[in-house]
Design an enzyme around this catalytic site. Sequence first.
Site, PDB file in Angstrom:
ATOM      1  N   LYS A 206       0.906  -1.135  -0.014  1.00 12.19           N
ATOM      2  CA  LYS A 206       0.012   0.022  -0.109  1.00 12.19           C
ATOM      3  C   LYS A 206       1.059   1.365  -0.190  1.00 12.19           C
ATOM      4  O   LYS A 206       0.660   2.071  -0.664  1.00 12.19           O
ATOM      5  CB  LYS A 206      -0.691  -0.003   1.126  1.00 12.19           C
ATOM      6  CG  LYS A 206      -1.903   1.187   1.224  1.00 12.19           C
ATOM      7  CD  LYS A 206      -2.787   1.068   2.551  1.00 12.19           C
ATOM      8  CE  LYS A 206      -3.438   2.394   2.408  1.00 12.19           C
ATOM      9  NZ  LYS A 206      -4.514   2.194   3.719  1.00 12.19           N
ATOM     10  N   GLU A 212      10.352  -4.840   4.388  1.00 18.09           N
ATOM     11  CA  GLU A 212      10.320  -6.379   3.912  1.00 18.09           C
ATOM     12  C   GLU A 212      10.159  -6.444   2.574  1.00 18.09           C
ATOM     13  O   GLU A 212      10.958  -6.927   1.869  1.00 18.09           O
ATOM     14  CB  GLU A 212       9.286  -7.133   4.660  1.00 18.09           C
ATOM     15  CG  GLU A 212       9.640  -7.132   6.274  1.00 18.09           C
ATOM     16  CD  GLU A 212       9.129  -6.112   7.011  1.00 18.09           C
ATOM     17  OE1 GLU A 212       8.780  -4.859   6.558  1.00 18.09           O
ATOM     18  OE2 GLU A 212       8.976  -6.365   8.500  1.00 18.09           O
ATOM     19  N   GLY A 266      -4.750  -1.970   4.968  1.00 16.55           N
ATOM     20  CA  GLY A 266      -4.028  -2.729   4.407  1.00 16.55           C
ATOM     21  C   GLY A 266      -4.766  -4.353   4.674  1.00 16.55           C
ATOM     22  O   GLY A 266      -4.708  -5.120   3.849  1.00 16.55           O
ATOM     23  N   ARG A 267      -5.451  -4.453   5.790  1.00 17.02           N
ATOM     24  CA  ARG A 267      -5.721  -5.724   6.081  1.00 17.02           C
ATOM     25  C   ARG A 267      -7.277  -5.945   5.562  1.00 17.02           C
ATOM     26  O   ARG A 267      -7.891  -6.893   5.587  1.00 17.02           O
ATOM     27  CB  ARG A 267      -6.144  -5.971   7.811  1.00 17.02           C
ATOM     28  CG  ARG A 267      -6.610  -4.878   8.498  1.00 17.02           C
ATOM     29  CD  ARG A 267      -6.329  -4.801   9.898  1.00 17.02           C
ATOM     30  NE  ARG A 267      -6.719  -3.810  10.762  1.00 17.02           N
ATOM     31  CZ  ARG A 267      -6.194  -2.566  10.886  1.00 17.02           C
ATOM     32  NH1 ARG A 267      -4.965  -2.344  10.168  1.00 17.02           N
ATOM     33  NH2 ARG A 267      -6.659  -1.501  11.492  1.00 17.02           N
ATOM     34  N   GLU A 352      -4.950  -6.320  14.699  1.00 18.77           N
ATOM     35  CA  GLU A 352      -4.324  -5.211  14.384  1.00 18.77           C
ATOM     36  C   GLU A 352      -5.443  -4.251  14.319  1.00 18.77           C
ATOM     37  O   GLU A 352      -5.513  -3.211  14.621  1.00 18.77           O
ATOM     38  CB  GLU A 352      -4.026  -5.389  13.040  1.00 18.77           C
ATOM     39  CG  GLU A 352      -2.954  -4.129  12.581  1.00 18.77           C
ATOM     40  CD  GLU A 352      -2.184  -4.366  11.163  1.00 18.77           C
ATOM     41  OE1 GLU A 352      -2.933  -4.358  10.122  1.00 18.77           O
ATOM     42  OE2 GLU A 352      -0.906  -4.478  11.251  1.00 18.77           O
ATOM     43  N   HIS A 383      -5.156 -33.152  17.813  1.00 13.65           N
ATOM     44  CA  HIS A 383      -3.998 -33.893  18.338  1.00 13.65           C
ATOM     45  C   HIS A 383      -3.006 -33.210  18.962  1.00 13.65           C
ATOM     46  O   HIS A 383      -1.888 -33.865  18.838  1.00 13.65           O
ATOM     47  CB  HIS A 383      -3.481 -35.055  17.102  1.00 13.65           C
ATOM     48  CG  HIS A 383      -4.584 -35.873  16.500  1.00 13.65           C
ATOM     49  ND1 HIS A 383      -4.907 -37.046  17.336  1.00 13.65           N
ATOM     50  CD2 HIS A 383      -5.319 -35.661  15.633  1.00 13.65           C
ATOM     51  CE1 HIS A 383      -6.005 -37.563  16.347  1.00 13.65           C
ATOM     52  NE2 HIS A 383      -6.359 -36.735  15.370  1.00 13.65           N
ATOM     53  N   LYS A 511       9.087  -0.683  13.897  1.00 13.35           N
ATOM     54  CA  LYS A 511       9.583  -0.103  12.604  1.00 13.35           C
ATOM     55  C   LYS A 511      10.846   0.772  13.008  1.00 13.35           C
ATOM     56  O   LYS A 511      11.922   0.687  12.215  1.00 13.35           O
ATOM     57  CB  LYS A 511       8.570   0.110  11.807  1.00 13.35           C
ATOM     58  CG  LYS A 511       7.587  -0.950  11.262  1.00 13.35           C
ATOM     59  CD  LYS A 511       6.745   0.087  10.224  1.00 13.35           C
ATOM     60  CE  LYS A 511       5.571  -1.198   9.980  1.00 13.35           C
ATOM     61  NZ  LYS A 511       4.340  -0.264   9.008  1.00 13.35           N
TER      62      LYS A 511
END
Length: 550
Positions: A206, A212, A266-267, A352, A383, A511
Site C-alpha cells: 500500500k 520487507e 491494508g488488512r 491489528e 491431536h 519499525k
Amino acid sequence: MARDEVAEALSALEAHKREIGAVKISKFFQDDPERFARFHIALDDLIFDFSKHRLTEKTFALLLDLARSARVEARRAALFAGEAVNATERRPALHMALRNLSGKPMFAEGVDVMPDVVAERGKMEAFAEAIRSGSIKAANGERFTDIVNFGIGGSDLGPKMAAQALAPFVADHLTLHFVANVDGADIGDTLKRLPLSTTLFVICSKTFTTLETMTNARTARDRVARTLGEKAVADHFCAVSTHLDKIAEFGVRSDRVFGFWDWVGGRYSIWSSIGLSLAIGIGARQFQEFLRGGEDIDTHFLEAPLERNIPVIMALLGVWYRDFWGFSTLAIIPYDERLGRFPAYIQQLDMESNGKSVDLSGAPVTMATAPIIFGEPGTNCQHAFFQLFHQGQTIVPVDFLIAAEPTCADPAHHQLLLANCLAQSQALMQGRALDEVVLRLQAEGLSSEAAVALAPHKAFAGDRPSSTLLYKQLTPRALGRLIALYEHKVFVQGVIWNINSFDQWGVELGKELAIELAPIIADGARSTRGLDPSTAGLIEAARLLAKTEV
Ligand SMILES: O=P(O)(O)OC[C@H]1O[C@](O)(CO)[C@@H](O)[C@@H]1O
C-alpha cells in the site's frame, strides 16, 4: 449520552451474568428442544449456529440492547456512507466499495468512488486474464508459469490465504508463491525453486515503502537483471500500491501498475488490486465470485435486523466472553485444510484492528478489547492443543468452520472430517461428568477404588462455548462471505468498545527502532553506547557469535 446508555447496558449484563453464571449450556438444551432453531441463522447456503453458547433469550436480548445503546446501526450507516470513521488518519474505511458489484454509487467523504473502482478493477482483471492466457508473455516469449507475490501483513496474508483456500480453482499451468519475510531464507528458498525466465513478480505494498517488501523486491530485481538482463525487468515485474509515484522509481512499466485508495486499510485490501496474484490464479470470473461473497455479507449486515445479523451476533458473543467472562482468546478452527491460513488472516484483521487501549477520544478504554486469535485446521489440532480446550483451566471459545461437501476431495474423507468437527463442539459443550466416568470405568472392569482414582483424569467439565459456520462448499463466493463476516464482526466490536478499528499505530515503534538499529548491526565497528544494556549486550553477543567457529 450513548456511552451512558452503554454503561447501563453493561450493568444489566453484569447482573444477568450473576443470575445464569452456574447454569450449563447442556442444561439450556435440556430445557429447550427448540434451542438450535432459535439460535441459528441460515443465509441461504451459509449456516451460523450459535446455540452452543452461554446464552439465554434474556442474555441475547441484553446483548442486543448493548449493541443498540452503542449506536451500532448509526455507526454502520456512517461506515457505508464513507464518513471518516478512521478518525486518527482522517479517512473513511470503504473496502465494501471494492466488492460493490451492483454498481450503485458509494461515496468516500462525498465523492462517488465507484467509477474509479470499476475502472481499476477492470484494468487489473484484464491484466490477470492476459497473464493466464499467455497473451502477455515473459521476456523470452513464453507463457508465465510462476507468480511471486511480494507483500507483508495485509499485502500478503489475504492473497496467500485465499490462493491456498481456492487451490482447486487455480489454473493448472500456474504456481503461486508468496514471499513476505525480510529473512533472506524466504526469498532465497523461493528463488531456488523458480524458473526465473517464466516468473512474474507482483510487488504489493500500500505504502510502497515497507522494508520487507521493498528489500525482497530489490533482491528479485537484481536477480532478474543479472540473469535475464536489465531489459527483462520491465516484462517480469508489476506492482500494486496507493503510491503510484514510488512505483515508477522502481522501474515498473506504467501499464503494469495497479492502484487502490487510502480508504482501503491494508488488512481489508484483498478485495482491491492487492488480490492480483489471486486473480491471475483463479481468473477474473472467479475473482468476481469472491467479491460477490463479500457483497452478499455487506447486504446482510446492512439489511438484517440486529437479532438476525450474523456479524452483529458474532461480535456480541465475543464481547460477552471477553468482557464478562474474562475469556481472552478466540480459536478459529477451520475443518478445511485449504483454510490453513485463515486463522492467521483473521488474527491480523482482529488483533491489528481492535488491539487498542484508548478509545476514540484518546482516553483509556474501559473494557477489555480484542481477544488473542489463534487456530489451525482440524483435525490436526485435535491431536495437539485441543487437550487444553477440553480439560485445561482456560476456557477458549471456538469458531468452527466446515463445508457440507468437499471441493475436489474424497467424499468419504469428508464424512470423517465433518463427524470430527461436530464431535468436537459436542464434546466441548456436553463434557463428561465424573460419576458417568466412574460408571464407565467400572463397566470396563476396574475396581471401584481404581475407577474413582482414575475418573478425575478422564472427566470433562464441558460447558465450553463454540459457534459453527457451516457452508455448502469452499468456493470463491463462500470464502468472500467468510472474510466479510469477520470484517463486520470486528467493526461492531470496535463500535461497542468505542475504539478506532481502522488505524494501527502500534506497529510503528518497532519499525522506527529497527531502522535505527540496522546501521549499528550492519557496521560491526559501530559503538552500541547509548542503547539500553540488554539491546547493546545482545548486539555485541551476536557480533561475537557470528565470528565464532562452530
Ligand atoms: O502494504 P504495506 O504498506 O506494505 O503494509 C503492509 C502491512 O504493514 C502494516 O502497515 C503493519 O506494519 C499492515 O497494516 C499492512 O497490512
